[in-house]
Design a protein around this motif. Structure first.
Motif, mmCIF file in Angstrom:
data_model
loop_
_atom_site.group_PDB
_atom_site.id
_atom_site.type_symbol
_atom_site.label_atom_id
_atom_site.label_comp_id
_atom_site.label_asym_id
_atom_site.label_seq_id
_atom_site.Cartn_x
_atom_site.Cartn_y
_atom_site.Cartn_z
ATOM 1 N N VAL A 194 0.835 -1.199 0.000
ATOM 2 C CA VAL A 194 0.000 0.000 0.000
ATOM 3 C C VAL A 194 0.872 1.253 0.000
ATOM 4 N N HIS A 195 2.106 1.095 0.483
ATOM 5 C CA HIS A 195 2.993 2.257 0.564
ATOM 6 C C HIS A 195 4.144 2.182 -0.443
ATOM 7 N N GLU A 245 -8.150 2.574 -4.635
ATOM 8 C CA GLU A 245 -8.868 2.853 -3.380
ATOM 9 C C GLU A 245 -10.356 3.069 -3.626
ATOM 10 N N GLN A 256 3.269 -8.773 9.932
ATOM 11 C CA GLN A 256 3.623 -7.401 9.614
ATOM 12 C C GLN A 256 5.033 -7.404 9.035
ATOM 13 N N PRO A 278 -1.521 -4.667 8.541
ATOM 14 C CA PRO A 278 -1.888 -3.243 8.685
ATOM 15 C C PRO A 278 -2.188 -2.584 7.333
ATOM 16 N N GLU A 279 -1.443 -2.974 6.290
ATOM 17 C CA GLU A 279 -1.691 -2.382 4.966
ATOM 18 C C GLU A 279 -3.040 -2.833 4.407
ATOM 19 N N GLU A 296 -5.674 -0.872 6.092
ATOM 20 C CA GLU A 296 -5.663 0.504 5.608
ATOM 21 C C GLU A 296 -6.395 0.598 4.264
ATOM 22 N N TRP A 297 -6.147 -0.393 3.398
ATOM 23 C CA TRP A 297 -6.825 -0.405 2.099
ATOM 24 C C TRP A 297 -8.335 -0.640 2.272
ATOM 25 N N ARG A 354 -10.195 0.133 4.675
ATOM 26 C CA ARG A 354 -10.858 1.313 5.264
ATOM 27 C C ARG A 354 -11.209 2.349 4.196
ATOM 28 N N THR A 355 -10.658 2.215 2.978
ATOM 29 C CA THR A 355 -11.033 3.166 1.914
ATOM 30 C C THR A 355 -12.363 2.769 1.262
#
Ligand SMILES: [Zn+2]
Length: 477
Positions: free
Chosen positions: A198-199, A215, A232, A424-425, A428-429, A431-432
């Protein structure tokens, strides 16, 4: 009623294969039948044996294949499907088709070589040992591929359409966004395939494609990978430690052996070696990329610039094609490969397969694992039951070509090079997404990883999440 059946990558990370049937009623009439991915099972024998089983619906009744990306665990069963009678279109992005054009024939070639070896040495219980498919059969299946660029809609039968969207996993990788008209309403299905980081390169150094899966996805039903559902990735830069390991190996007169997937993973690693040499962090010792498709892989890698990360663009602008670098060689023929075995000077060998499930890497490791001066460096995921997993886990020996090979070489693993989002990534994705999917099925994970991701998603996001089971059928309501 339409349904999905999970034919692979359920309870394991390989063999991705999900069947969508738009209609199955009591009259026995079937609707349009699509396979999302058509991957090969790898690793433990109980899974590999499933490569020899036919699909639950006859291959000639499957209407289309939609392919997310060119890794063997997603595309490696296509030649077998065609061999069994499939004649429909296989939709994939242009880069995925180019990659399959070398990966699938190579896979056929390796299976023929393995069958030949086992027959010659009478190592197989099966007499004679047979390849799942041959190089020629793999070449022949390429005629069914149809290129479809991302964001372009394609109809599949009367009730189903789809488009590819960016997955940021490897060159050409895509998710499949499907729209199904069923029971008088429209349902959105999303199959993630493998999900990239994701980063950007600060935490995923050497990443070839730009980071970030698309996203804000909307899905009523989500089928998602869970490879790193309980893990992680480290966020520190692996290069200083990598350079130190190589320097120490050379100082004691040893060689470095790197099992790596021949396409993309190998190229990104050789660019990193080049930078470490140019900056004086490692000595200029010979680097050999040993794969029958080594040269073509570099050419495809240099051709598909559309998804490059800024770092990839910079490296190629600065150093040009790896095929031209002094001290770097790309072995294509078995003779080239044998020459490496006779070399007694320190060198770096990058060879496939990445999980040591087949290919020339086996010969290099069989020869060099017993010598404590050498080092094996893992830069990719090792699925349970593979030889790579055994070596990486610190075992004292490993079985190769039916012989026990003692492991005395140093073994080092770096997790930073992963092309998969970690937990975590993934969160995060997710959550979009503007709204929760009604249901999420987790696939493509070892059982513990999938179960942990299910629990984490339920707790952190409040989503309805289930772990898909092999051969399970779920209705699309
Ligand atoms: Zn993949």
């Amino acid at each position: 009623m339409a349904y999905i059946q999970f034919l692979g990558a359920a309870g394991t990370v390989t063999g991705s294969k999900h069947l969508i049937n738009t209609n199955s009623d009591s009259s026995g009439k079937t609707g349009f039948q699509t396979l999302i991915d058509c991957g090969m099972f790898q690793g433990p024998k109980e899974w590999r044996e499933r490569n020899w089983k036919n699909t639950p619906v006859p291959a000639d009744q499957i209407d289309a294949v939609v392919l997310t990306h060119a890794h063997l665990d997603h595309c490696g069963w296509i030649p077998r499907l065609v061999k069994e009678g499939f004649r429909g279109p296989i939709y994939a992005t242009p880069a995925t088709i180019d990659l399959c054009g070398i990966i699938l024939p190579d896979s056929g070639h390796l299976q023929e070589e393995d069958a030949y070896f086992y027959n010659k040495h009478k190592k197989s219980k099966h007499d004679p040992a047979l390849p799942l498919y041959t190089l020629k059969e793999a070449q022949a299946c390429m005629q069914y591929f149809r290129p479809l660029p991302p964001q372009t809609s394609q109809q599949l039968g009367s009730e189903l359409s789809f488009r590819f969207v960016r997955a940021a996993h490897i060159l050409g990788s895509a998710m499949v966004e499907l729209t199904l008209e069923t029971g008088g309403r429209s349902r959105r299905l999303l199959f993630t395939g493998d999900i990239g980081r994701v980063h950007d390169q600060h935490i995923a150094p050497g990443k070839v494609v730009r980071s970030g899966p698309v996203e804000g996805e909307i899905a009523d039903l989500l089928v998602m990978e869970s490879t790193y559902g309980n893990r992680q990735h480290p966020t520190d830069d692996p290069r200083p430690e990598l350079a130190a390991v190589i320097r120490q190996t050379v100082q004691r007169g040893g060689s470095v052996i790197v099992p790596a997937f021949a396409v993309e993973r190998t190229q990104k690693f050789v660019f990193m070696l080049k930078e470490l040499m140019e900056s004086g962090q490692i000595p200029r010792i010979p680097v050999v990329c040993d794969s029958p498709m080594a040269i073509q892989a570099v050419e495809i890698f240099l051709k598909h610039t559309e998804e490059y990360s800024d770092e990839t663009r910079r490296l190629i602008n600065q150093y040009g094609s790896p095929l031209e670098w002094a001290g770097f060689s790309f072995a294509a023929t078995p003779d080239d490969s044998k020459k490496i075995n006779s070399s007694t000077f320190p060198c770096i060998i990058v060879s496939s397969s990445g999980m040591v499930t087949g290919g020339r890497i086996q010969h290099h490791l069989a020869q060099r694992l017993p010598d404590p001066r050498n080092t094996v460096i893992f830069i990719g995921f090792q699925a349970q039951g593979t030889r790579g997993f055994t070596i990486k886990s610190g075992a004292p020996e490993v079985k190769m070509f039916g012989e026990i090979v003692p492991i005395r070489a140093q073994v080092v693993a770096f997790e930073q090079f992963s092309d998969h989002a970690d937990t975590p990534e993934l969160l995060e994705w997710l959550r979009t997404f503007p709204r929760k999917p009604e249901v999420t099925y987790l696939v493509h994970g070892d059982p513990f990883a999938s179960a942990q991701l299910r629990d984490t998603m339920s707790k952190e996001l409040g989503w309805n999440v289930q772990v898909a089971e092999w051969m399970e059928k779920v209705q699309i309501e």
